[in-house]
Enzyme design. Structure first.
Site, PDB file in Angstrom:
ATOM      1  CG  ASP A  37      -2.191   0.791   1.034  1.00  0.00           C
ATOM      2  OD1 ASP A  37      -2.116   2.035   0.937  1.00  0.00           O
ATOM      3  OD2 ASP A  37      -3.267   0.168   0.954  1.00  0.00           O
ATOM      4  CG  ASP A  59       2.457   4.954  -6.634  1.00  0.00           C
ATOM      5  OD1 ASP A  59       1.554   4.431  -7.339  1.00  0.00           O
ATOM      6  OD2 ASP A  59       2.663   6.185  -6.626  1.00  0.00           O
ATOM      7  CB  VAL A  60      -0.303  -0.235  -7.965  1.00  0.00           C
ATOM      8  CG1 VAL A  60      -0.402  -1.087  -6.709  1.00  0.00           C
ATOM      9  CG2 VAL A  60      -1.422   0.804  -8.016  1.00  0.00           C
ATOM     10  CE1 TYR A 151     -13.709   2.513  -7.892  1.00  0.00           C
ATOM     11  CE2 TYR A 151     -15.840   2.023  -8.880  1.00  0.00           C
ATOM     12  CZ  TYR A 151     -14.840   1.722  -7.975  1.00  0.00           C
ATOM     13  OH  TYR A 151     -14.970   0.628  -7.151  1.00  0.00           O
ATOM     14  CB  THR A 191     -17.746   2.748   0.715  1.00  0.00           C
ATOM     15  OG1 THR A 191     -17.303   1.722  -0.186  1.00  0.00           O
ATOM     16  CG2 THR A 191     -19.236   2.957   0.521  1.00  0.00           C
TER      17      THR A 191
END
Length: 247
Positions: A37, A59-60, A151, A191
């Site tokens: 993460d 960091d992806v 998104y 969320t």
């Protein structure tokens, strides 16, 4: 107990929400887990609560870091059996109002991040004898959600690449499966943040107005796809949304 005993599982976006729930449940079922993460403080906190877990700052969007994370996983555990591409981000904005910069950021995290994960995990999994890639998409990939355009677009890309990865691995003779999970509304920090920003009169994410699922509900499905119980399930999508998409 022991449904994924001995398997090494790498989970992105694992500092909270769905990723953290995945890590906890898979570890309970015998897996050795690697949590990654950008939130180092929270990620290390979660990892410290899971015996034997490894946390890596990640960091992806960074391809070099992906190579390093895979290498560190192999150095620490000796193999890689399961990848859960879970890292995600949401920015509100419809097709007319989202900026190109925002669109690129959201897609870099989720679409490109998932691509990089698949690309660099496949050789490691193949060398380990096979495995399972689990991509976290969304019902936004199959149900229009106007207010989170970027998104939904990124999640749609994830769904499409899942099929192509599955076929690629099959054509190459790799014993690697790739499937996508499409959650609806679940109670996660992301969320909760979205609910603070959403217009009370908006139709976006209408499923959050009803009872939402819990992270463990998705984790149970991740566990199934990570285990050998799902060995004949490949290249498909599994919706977990309490019938939201059929209404």
């Amino acid at each position: 107990m022991g449904r994924v005993a001995g398997k090494v599982v790498l989970i992105t976006g694992a500092a909270s929400g769905l990723g953290a729930a995945d890590a906890r449940l898979l570890a309970q079922e015998g897996a050795r887990v690697v949590l990654t993460d950008v939130n180092e403080e929270l990620g290390r906190e979660v990892a410290s609560s899971i015996p034997g877990a490894l946390f890596l700052t990640h960091d992806v969007r960074d391809e070099l870091r992906w190579k390093e994370v895979i290498a560190e996983t192999l150095a620490h555990f000796g193999r890689l059996d399961v990848l859960v591409n879970n890292a995600g981000v949401v920015i509100f904005g419809d097709v007319e109002n989202i900026s190109l910069e925002q669109y690129r950021f959201v897609n870099a995290v989720m679409s490109e991040g998932t691509f990089l994960g698949c690309k660099h995990a496949i050789p490691a999994m193949h060398a380990s004898g096979g495995g399972s890639i689990i991509n976290i998409s969304s019902i936004g990939a199959i149900k229009g959600i106007g207010e989170v355009f970027s998104y939904a677009a990124a999640k749609g890309a994830i769904l499409s690449m899942t099929r192509s990865v599955a076929i690629h691995c099959q054509d190459k003779g790799y014993k690697i499966r790739c499937n996508a999970i499409l959650p609806g509304g679940h109670e996660t920090p992301m969320t909760a943040a979205a609910l603070r920003d959403i217009d009370p009169d908006s139709h976006a994410l209408s499923q959050v107005k009803k009872e939402m699922g819990q992270p463990v509900d998705v984790a149970n499905l991740v566990l199934f796809l990570a285990s050998d119980e799902s060995r004949y399930i490949n290249g498909t999508q599994m919706v977990i949304d309490n019938a939201e998409t059929i209404k």
